[in-house]
Design an enzyme around this catalytic site. Structure first.
Site, PDB file in Angstrom:
ATOM      1  CE1 TYR A 166      75.400  17.233  40.269  1.00 13.51           C
ATOM      2  CE2 TYR A 166      73.948  19.159  41.028  1.00 13.51           C
ATOM      3  CZ  TYR A 166      73.953  17.767  40.666  1.00 13.51           C
ATOM      4  OH  TYR A 166      73.116  17.102  41.114  1.00 13.51           O
ATOM      5  CE  LYS A 225      81.266   3.129  37.582  1.00 13.72           C
ATOM      6  NZ  LYS A 225      81.058   1.915  38.218  1.00 13.72           N
ATOM      7  CG  ASP A 236      79.420   0.733  40.882  1.00 12.11           C
ATOM      8  OD1 ASP A 236      80.398   1.426  41.364  1.00 12.11           O
ATOM      9  OD2 ASP A 236      79.411  -0.064  39.938  1.00 12.11           O
ATOM     10  CG  ASP A 295      72.150  15.340  43.384  1.00 10.79           C
ATOM     11  OD1 ASP A 295      71.366  15.704  44.528  1.00 10.79           O
ATOM     12  OD2 ASP A 295      71.876  15.751  42.186  1.00 10.79           O
TER      13      ASP A 295
END
Ligand code: NAP
Length: 482
Positions: A129, A176, A209, A233
């Site tokens: 971002y 991740k 995930d 987000d």
């Protein structure tokens, strides 16, 4: 006499004026005294030619008042100006985005009755971002993912402190880190260290995930989820769908000095001006704001009236039951006000306490290392064909700069030397890894010499140093690199 609060109100774009208008009307009807300072940001400001989307009067108002309630702001997609939302979050260092997701009685979803009641604590100012993007070649784009140690430390501590303030028992950290070991890994490693100080709260890392998968499969597993900006987000839009959609998901951007309250959703332009959308998400953001300013009674009045409207009176906007039988935004708003004083027998308010905002020590803000060296560099160049010829040429040039070519990769996979005999598709952006010939620290003059030797034959875009801090390599290997 109760206090008058001065609060900046940004009505927003698209459905913004309708949802913030409804929220303001309901809050004002509680009798809490608020002097709303109405300020602009977003699409109207871009149209006037101000590329930040945030005029100085708005900045000054938030600086004075410390608190803002904000409608959604439209951001041009895929081109044009930067997001005014992100600009506001960054300008006021509201590094934590707190997004509660709680099931409402009467709002039927496939998850009804599962007691979904979780909160996503999203890092709000770093990560992709930052929007630091460059076209590397006419064919390859790059976005820098910058994650700081102190940014991780602050958001993780905030998540634990928030859990304590609401009497919550479990914090998951979703990253991740299996793929991005340096950036997302920094979040994971910091989480594991900080968690040791919060022995009253269970702490668990989860790969993001799988977190998305488990949120749909077993949402009741989760209490607080702390995560990086981009992950947060996406997970929070997913989370909103567990309880009826984006019309029900509020949020608060918080930092040491400023708080900006806003829904998770955007400006939903296709519904603008139709008096159809659900104002609940912004209203509940307003309820979070009321608690933040100590107006607990008004907050409870609104929350209970909302839950009665949904759960007992079964009055809904279009998003819950379609056009037939639903009411307009304004009727829904009036119904909530008419329900002031009523309570839903099954709705338990959480035990809200002010969050003990984390204050980092100097050593938490910036860690220092005892040793550091540079093993080599990755030089990114543009090239079009003859990979073997490029490999031979760069090997020769490197020798004159006291370096050696270790490998060339394309899109992260080693393509020279082609040890594995595979044939990945090639773009025109190559990473050429040069390391010290003799294991010594690589110095800047060797690097500059190499660049000047390479330059006549290849356009170069950027250089990354292969840093080693306290003996630990601070860079990743290419796929297929030994
Ligand atoms: P969006 O505005 O959040 O809308 C996506 C969908 O969510 C809508 O089409 C609608 O679903 C549902 N929805 C959103 N708000 C709702 C509400 N209050 N009541 C009922 N349903 C609601 O996302 P988008 O269409 O991707 O983005 C539109 C613009 O908003 C973009 O310019 C984007 O950059 C901006 N945005 C701003 C913010 C922010 O200000 N913080 C956040 C996100 C996006 P259905 O179509 O199923 O009815």
């Amino acid at each position: 006499m109760s206090k008058t609060h001065t609060i900046t109100l940004i009505q927003g774009d698209g459905i913004g004026p309708e949802v913030t208008g409804a929220t303001r009307k309901i809050i004002d009807a509680t009798g809490v005294k608020i002097n709303w300072e109405i300020c602009e940001a977003g699409a109207q400001v871009f149209k006037k030619g101000l590329s930040t989307g945030v005029p100085q009067e708005t900045v000054d108002s938030i600086t004075r008042n410390k608190i803002a309630l904000k409608g959604p702001l439209e951001t041009p997609v895929g081109h044009g100006e930067k997001s005014a939302n992100v600009t506001l979050r960054k300008m006021f260092e509201t590094y934590g985005n707190i997004r509660p997701i709680r099931e409402f009685p009467g709002v039927a979803t496939p998850f009804s009755g599962r007691d979904v009641d979780l909160v996503i604590v999203r890092e709000n100012v770093e990560d992709l971002y930052a929007g630091i993007e460059h076209m590397q070649t006419p064919n390859v784009a790059q976005c820098l993912k910058l994650i700081s140690r102190s940014g991780c430390e602050k958001i993780i501590r905030l998540a634990f402190e928030f859990a304590r303030s609401e009497g919550r028992k479990m914090v998951h950290c979703a990253t991740k880190a299996n793929i991005m070991k340096a950036t997302e890994g920094l979040m994971k490693r910091t989480f594991e260290e900080v968690a040791k100080e919060y022995t009253d709260i269970q702490a668990q890392h989860i790969i993001v995930d799988n977190c998305a998968h488990q949120l749909v499969k077993m949402p009741e597993l989760f209490d607080v989820i702390v995560t990086t900006n981009m992950n947060g987000d996406i997970l929070s839009d997913l989370g909103s769908a567990l309880i009826g959609g984006l019309g029900f998901a509020p949020g608060a951007n918080v930092g040491d000095h400023f708080s900006i309250f806003e829904a998770v959703h955007g400006s939903a332009p296709k519904y603008a001006g139709q008096n159809k959308i659900n104002p609940t998400a912004v209203l509940l953001s307003g309820v979070m704001m009321l608690r933040h300013i100590g107006e607990f009674e008004a907050a409870e009045t609104i929350e209970q009236a909302l839950v009665v409207t949904l759960g007992i009176d079964k009055v809904y906007t279009r998003d819950v039951m379609g056009d037939a039988g639903s009411v307009s935004t304004t009727t829904f708003t009036d119904k909530i006000i008419a329900n002031f004083g009523r309570k839903h027998p099954e709705w338990q308010e959480r035990a809200y306490q002010p969050i003990n905002m984390p204050q980092l020590t100097n050593s938490q803000k910036s860690i220092s290392v005892k040793t550091r060296s540079v093993n080599g560099i990755d030089l990114f160049i543009e090239a079009h064909n003859d990979l073997d010829g490029m490999g031979r040429k760069l090997t020769n040039l490197a020798g004159s700069a006291n370096l050696k070519l270790k490998m060339i990769s394309n899109r992260g996979v080693q393509v020279y030397p082609n040890d594995h005999g595979t044939e990945p598709d090639l773009t025109d952006c190559f990473r050429c890894r040069f390391v010290s010939k003799d294991g010594a620290d690589v110095n800047d003059s060797d690097i500059m010499k190499l660049v000047s030797l390479v330059n006549p034959d290849y356009r170069w875009m950027h250089i990354e140093k292969l840093n080693v801090f306290d003996g630990v390599a601070g860079y990743s290997k290419a796929h297929g690199e030994d």
